[in-house]
Enzyme design. Structure first.
Site, PDB file in Angstrom:
ATOM      1  N   GLY A   8      60.491  36.875  23.836  1.00 15.94           N
ATOM      2  CA  GLY A   8      59.828  35.813  23.081  1.00 15.94           C
ATOM      3  C   GLY A   8      58.414  35.494  23.540  1.00 15.94           C
TER       4      GLY A   8
ATOM      5  N   ASN B  60      55.678  36.738  22.273  1.00 11.85           N
ATOM      6  CA  ASN B  60      54.868  36.512  21.065  1.00 11.85           C
ATOM      7  C   ASN B  60      55.182  35.146  20.456  1.00 11.85           C
ATOM      8  OD1 ASN B  60      53.014  38.751  20.278  1.00 11.85           O
ATOM      9  ND2 ASN B  60      54.857  39.952  20.677  1.00 11.85           N
TER      10      ASN B  60
ATOM     11  N   ASN C  20      54.973  41.460  10.766  1.00 13.32           N
ATOM     12  CA  ASN C  20      55.541  42.026  11.996  1.00 13.32           C
ATOM     13  C   ASN C  20      54.402  42.376  12.938  1.00 13.32           C
ATOM     14  OD1 ASN C  20      57.568  43.189  13.716  1.00 13.32           O
ATOM     15  ND2 ASN C  20      56.895  45.223  13.052  1.00 13.32           N
TER      16      ASN C  20
ATOM     17  N   HIS D  81      53.700  45.254  15.920  1.00 14.24           N
ATOM     18  CA  HIS D  81      54.256  46.500  16.450  1.00 14.24           C
ATOM     19  C   HIS D  81      53.368  46.982  17.588  1.00 14.24           C
ATOM     20  CE1 HIS D  81      56.430  50.288  16.464  1.00 14.24           C
ATOM     21  NE2 HIS D  81      55.253  50.874  16.614  1.00 14.24           N
TER      22      HIS D  81
ATOM     23  N   ASP E  54      57.708  50.178   9.808  1.00 14.74           N
ATOM     24  CA  ASP E  54      56.404  50.105  10.485  1.00 14.74           C
ATOM     25  C   ASP E  54      55.283  50.670   9.609  1.00 14.74           C
ATOM     26  OD1 ASP E  54      57.661  48.965  12.720  1.00 14.74           O
ATOM     27  OD2 ASP E  54      58.041  50.939  13.613  1.00 14.74           O
TER      28      ASP E  54
ATOM     29  N   GLU F 176      48.549  41.715  21.881  1.00 16.60           N
ATOM     30  CA  GLU F 176      49.533  41.047  21.012  1.00 16.60           C
ATOM     31  C   GLU F 176      49.341  39.540  20.987  1.00 16.60           C
ATOM     32  OE1 GLU F 176      53.567  42.513  20.783  1.00 16.60           O
ATOM     33  OE2 GLU F 176      53.141  44.049  22.268  1.00 16.60           O
TER      34      GLU F 176
HETATM   35  C1  GAR Z   1      56.605  43.201  21.641  1.00 18.29           C
HETATM   36  O1  GAR Z   1      55.882  44.148  22.387  1.00 18.29           O
HETATM   37  C2  GAR Z   1      56.620  43.582  20.181  1.00 18.29           C
HETATM   38  O2  GAR Z   1      55.414  44.146  19.741  1.00 18.29           O
HETATM   39  C3  GAR Z   1      57.724  44.595  20.154  1.00 18.29           C
HETATM   40  O3  GAR Z   1      58.704  44.084  21.006  1.00 18.29           O
HETATM   41  C4  GAR Z   1      58.087  43.272  22.003  1.00 18.29           C
HETATM   42  C5  GAR Z   1      58.735  41.929  21.952  1.00 18.29           C
HETATM   43  O4  GAR Z   1      58.305  41.123  23.006  1.00 18.29           O
HETATM   44  N1  GAR Z   1      58.215  44.787  18.827  1.00 18.29           N
HETATM   45  C6  GAR Z   1      58.718  45.933  18.396  1.00 18.29           C
HETATM   46  O5  GAR Z   1      58.806  46.934  19.084  1.00 18.29           O
HETATM   47  C7  GAR Z   1      59.174  45.909  16.956  1.00 18.29           C
HETATM   48  N2  GAR Z   1      59.583  47.207  16.545  1.00 18.29           N
HETATM   49  P1  GAR Z   1      58.490  39.545  22.965  1.00 18.29           P
HETATM   50  O6  GAR Z   1      59.943  39.271  22.601  1.00 18.29           O
HETATM   51  O7  GAR Z   1      58.204  39.117  24.369  1.00 18.29           O
HETATM   52  O8  GAR Z   1      57.520  38.968  21.958  1.00 18.29           O
END
Ligand code: GAR
Length: 219
Positions: free
Chosen positions: A12, A14, A107, A109, A145, A175
């Site tokens: 979490g 992001n 989203n 990525h 994606d 991000e």
């Molecule tokens: C992030 O790096 C996001 O970009 C990636 O998972 C991570 C989640 O981190 N998402 C994907 O790979 C989607 N296919 P977070 O839970 O700490 O935000």
């Protein structure tokens, strides 16, 4: 006020960037609820600390993906979401779900799409010998994606990088900067899909995604 529901599965970070941006005014008040596909997601604590309503909806208790997605839709619509924001949500959504939220589903990525869709992008970047890596915010369509790209932040891969150091720099330097900005554009009514395939900001088609340089230039 536009309402945003955030879907998570993990740490979490992001989600935290969105909470922090809302708190310091970079993002208008908009966060309406959090759904986690995992009961043990650390992001649930972040939601609770931020005072956000949160629900756990785990795929295991449903007969199939369509039933799981229907449960997601019920909760998202109960919170009257204008935008749905995937933030580390590690489930592939059905075409029925993506169609239901067409044009209001985002989203992030961790790669410079269209390079390296799918999982384990940091390892893929190193295996390919790429000199650049980053992350992309895009509209979600049924193409995995593959939806219209909005903003992409890039950084240089260093010879000494590991999967972990790359993941950390992509998270902090890219991000956590680009997602709050893209969500702010969304809730401020500046973001849309033109035709089916191109994102637009302020009515201008983004044939190439915006960059960190564009952010610094004050978009
Ligand atoms: C992030 O790096 C996001 O970009 C990636 O998972 C991570 C989640 O981190 N998402 C994907 O790979 C989607 N296919 P977070 O839970 O700490 O935000």
């Amino acid at each position: 006020m536009k309402r945003v529901v955030v879907l998570i599965s993990g740490a979490g970070r992001n989600l935290q960037a969105l909470v922090d941006a809302e708190r310091d005014g970079r993002l208008p008040r908009c966060l309406a609820g959090v759904i986690s596909s995992r009961a043990d997601a650390a992001g649930l604590q972040r939601a609770s600390a931020a005072g956000l309503p949160a629900q756990v909806i785990t795929p295991g208790v449903f007969a199939d993906r369509a039933a799981f997605d229907a449960a997601l839709v019920r909760q998202i619509d109960a919170w009257r979401a204008d935008w749905v924001v995937l933030a580390g949500f590690m489930r592939i959504l059905t075409p029925g779900f993506t169609a239901h939220y067409a044009g209001r589903l985002l989203n992030i990525h961790p790669s410079l799409l269209p390079r390296h869709p799918g999982l384990r992008t940091h390892a893929a970047v190193r295996a390919a010998g790429d000199t650049q890596h980053g992350a992309t915010v895009h509209f979600v369509t049924e193409a995995l994606d593959g939806g219209p790209r909005i903003i992409q932040g890039a950084l240089m891969v260093r010879p000494e990088d590991t999967d972990e150091t790359l993941a950390e720099r992509v998270m902090v330097d890219v991000e956590q900067r680009i997602y709050p900005q893209a969500v702010a554009w969304a809730v401020n009514g500046r973001l849309a899909v033109q035709g089916a395939h191109v994102a637009a900001l302020d009515g201008q088609a983004l044939h190439q995604p915006l960059s960190l340089d564009d952010l610094e230039a004050g978009f």
